[in-house]
Write an enzyme that holds these catalytic residues in place. Structure first.
Site, PDB file in Angstrom:
ATOM      1  N   LYS A 112       0.814  -1.219   0.000  1.00  7.52           N
ATOM      2  CA  LYS A 112       0.000   0.000   0.000  1.00  7.52           C
ATOM      3  C   LYS A 112       0.848   1.270   0.000  1.00  7.52           C
ATOM      4  O   LYS A 112       0.394   2.325  -0.435  1.00  7.52           O
ATOM      5  CB  LYS A 112      -0.968  -0.024   1.173  1.00  7.52           C
ATOM      6  CG  LYS A 112      -2.019  -1.113   0.975  1.00  7.52           C
ATOM      7  CD  LYS A 112      -3.040  -1.188   2.086  1.00  7.52           C
ATOM      8  CE  LYS A 112      -4.096  -2.227   1.783  1.00  7.52           C
ATOM      9  NZ  LYS A 112      -3.584  -3.613   1.872  1.00  7.52           N
TER      10      LYS A 112
HETATM   11  C1  PLP Z   1      -4.271  -4.692   1.379  1.00  7.52           C
HETATM   12  C2  PLP Z   1      -3.496  -5.945   1.269  1.00  7.52           C
HETATM   13  C3  PLP Z   1      -3.893  -6.989   0.407  1.00  7.52           C
HETATM   14  C4  PLP Z   1      -5.167  -6.931  -0.420  1.00  7.52           C
HETATM   15  O1  PLP Z   1      -5.066  -6.002  -1.457  1.00  7.52           O
HETATM   16  P1  PLP Z   1      -6.368  -5.533  -2.271  1.00  7.52           P
HETATM   17  O2  PLP Z   1      -5.899  -4.461  -3.168  1.00  7.52           O
HETATM   18  O3  PLP Z   1      -7.339  -5.032  -1.221  1.00  7.52           O
HETATM   19  O4  PLP Z   1      -6.899  -6.718  -2.981  1.00  7.52           O
HETATM   20  C5  PLP Z   1      -3.085  -8.114   0.303  1.00  7.52           C
HETATM   21  N1  PLP Z   1      -1.959  -8.227   1.041  1.00  7.52           N
HETATM   22  C6  PLP Z   1      -1.553  -7.256   1.895  1.00  7.52           C
HETATM   23  C7  PLP Z   1      -0.315  -7.465   2.690  1.00  7.52           C
HETATM   24  C8  PLP Z   1      -2.296  -6.079   2.037  1.00  7.52           C
HETATM   25  O5  PLP Z   1      -1.890  -5.111   2.881  1.00  7.52           O
END
Ligand code: PLP
Length: 466
Positions: A112
């Protein structure tokens, strides 16, 4: 570039307005009016660029006239200098045709950061141009809140309040949020679970007076700017493996469908990605949809990969809109009925078309631990529980002969308990976070009480006016 809502009844906006608006007025999600396409020679010209330069060039046609290219380029450079690896998103080979795209070298050790670090700069830039100020409010089960705080801490035109469920995030996740010492960060530890936190945030956005008065804004993954900032790393992976002259597949550990949506967008824009493997844990609504056209809401069960513990993937609306050939009326109807009766009725022909591109996969906790142990044993490589689910998907569903790129979404040190269970030791935190357990925490405990939380946010906003 102009942006339209998947529900078809919201104003058409440019990139900056989409950034600041988030959810469309009609309840839909913004999408570019059409996908810009990079031709084969244009793709070749992108080979070998530093990541920040690649990101600016890939995003430029999506940003359009809203931001000057030089400004976008400067923001990309600043956003990615703080990453702990010079390649920003290194690609590591784990098996003959399996590669991990490491998306966890940012300040909070999860993918993110790739989007939010840039979105922080984009917000500041847009707000400065308008001489405006916003109050970002969000709920988190862990990763989004820490990445959003890391991106917004210390910015003068932004206050950020993050609600987390007290005692229900991992200690690393909580500390990443509560040790941010910037004066514009308010951490609220809510007596409740993640759904309570999300309902409180929704209620604040639903309170039109409060929303206007506080100039509320959101940075959750329904914001198209976040998707846009996740597209370049799929170009980076495809180019490293020979694009435009070689096809690849991707396997993405999936929760809200934002990351895998970005991969699909990269394909629309010319990256040669021929298959999308959607990897879920035991919360398998997407697997049920992709294998049986059965998208039915069930309760969320906690797992070792908490960022994928979801009931409904909000970004799936974007994909549905595309596969309904951008028919906003039909998208609205299907989603309205889904909200009403918990079952999504996707017409058979559209579902088959989705199935031609997407493969569903699910993995329980025991198999996740086994995959972590096996990868460590065979390749000497530690994966976090989310990445492990994606990696298992790549091994079990990867198309024969194609390189499969697994989105490595978090650093293993972010989930030390699961790693210890799998391999018997706790991974060390990277140097930049080595003293995380010694830092002072700052947060405010509050009940599951909307009025009390609104009062806290008001008081926080007024802190400088006294
Ligand atoms: C947010 C997150 C996900 C999921 O990602 P999406 O874009 O919501 O599908 C998977 N793995 C980790 C470590 C995350 O922080």
């Amino acid at each position: 570039m102009r942006y339209v809502s998947t529900r078809g009844r919201a104003p058409v906006l440019d990139f900056t307005d989409v950034l600041l608006t988030g959810l469309a007025e009609d309840g839909g999600l913004y999408m570019p009016e059409s996908w810009p396409v990079f031709s084969a020679p244009e793709l070749r010209a992108l080979r070998g660029l530093p990541y920040a330069e690649l990101a600016a060039r890939v995003m430029a046609p999506l940003v359009g006239e809203a931001i000057k290219f030089n400004d976008l380029q400067a923001m990309c450079r600043r956003a990615y200098t703080g990453f702990a690896h010079p390649a920003v998103v290194p690609l590591v080979q784990l098996d003959t045709n399996i590669f991990a795209l490491e998306l966890f070298h940012g300040p909070t050790l999860a993918f993110k950061d790739l989007a939010l670090q840039l979105v922080g700069h984009l917000f500041e830039h847009a707000l400065a141009a308008r001489d405006a100020h916003v109050c970002i409010v969000g709920a988190t089960s862990g990763d989004t809140g820490s990445a959003a705080i890391a991106a917004m801490a210390g910015r003068t035109r932004i206050d950020i309040t993050i609600l987390h469920p007290e005692g229900k995030t991992s200690e690393v996740q909580r500390r990443q949020m509560t040790t941010a010492q910037a004066p514009n960060v308010l951490n609220l530890a809510v007596a409740g679970n993640f759904d309570d936190c999300q309902d409180l945030v929704k209620a604040m956005f639903g309170d039109a007076k409060f929303r206007r008065e506080m100039r509320l804004s959101a940075v959750n993954s329904i914001n198209f700017a976040r998707i846009a900032a996740q597209i370049p790393y799929y170009f980076a992976a495809a180019l490293a493996l020979g694009a435009p002259d070689r096809e690849i597949a991707v396997a993405v550990p999936t929760g809200n469908f934002g990351n895998v949506m970005a991969a699909w967008a990269a394909r629309q824009m010319g990256a040669p990605i021929s298959r999308f493997i959607v990897a879920s844990n035991r919360n398998d609504i997407l697997w049920r949809f992709l294998t049986k056209n059965d998208m039915r809401v069930q309760g969320v069960e906690p797992s070792l990969s908490p960022s994928m513990d979801i009931q409904v993937s909000s970004n799936f609306e974007r994909l549905l809109f595309e596969f309904l050939r951008r028919d906003a009326a039909q998208t609205t109807e299907i989603l309205t009925n889904f909200r009403l009766n918990g079952h999504m009725a996707v017409p058979e022909a559209n579902w088959r078309a989705i199935q031609r591109d997407f493969t569903g996969f699910r993995l329980d906790d025991a198999a996740t631990l086994a995959r972590i142990a096996r990868t460590y044993r065979e390749a000497g490589y530690l994966v976090d529980p989310h990445t492990a689910v994606g990696l298992a998907a790549a091994h079990e569903c990867g198309p024969i002969g194609l390189p499969v790129v697994v989105a490595a979404t978090a650093h293993p040190a972010k989930f030390p308990d699961a790693i210890e269970k799998a391999v018997g030791f706790r991974p060390a935190l990277p140097a930049a976070l080595a003293d995380l357990y010694e830092r002072d925490e700052k947060f405010t405990r509050v009940g599951n009480d909307l009025a009390a939380i609104q009062a806290l946010i008001r008081r926080f906003a007024d802190r400088n006016d006294k």
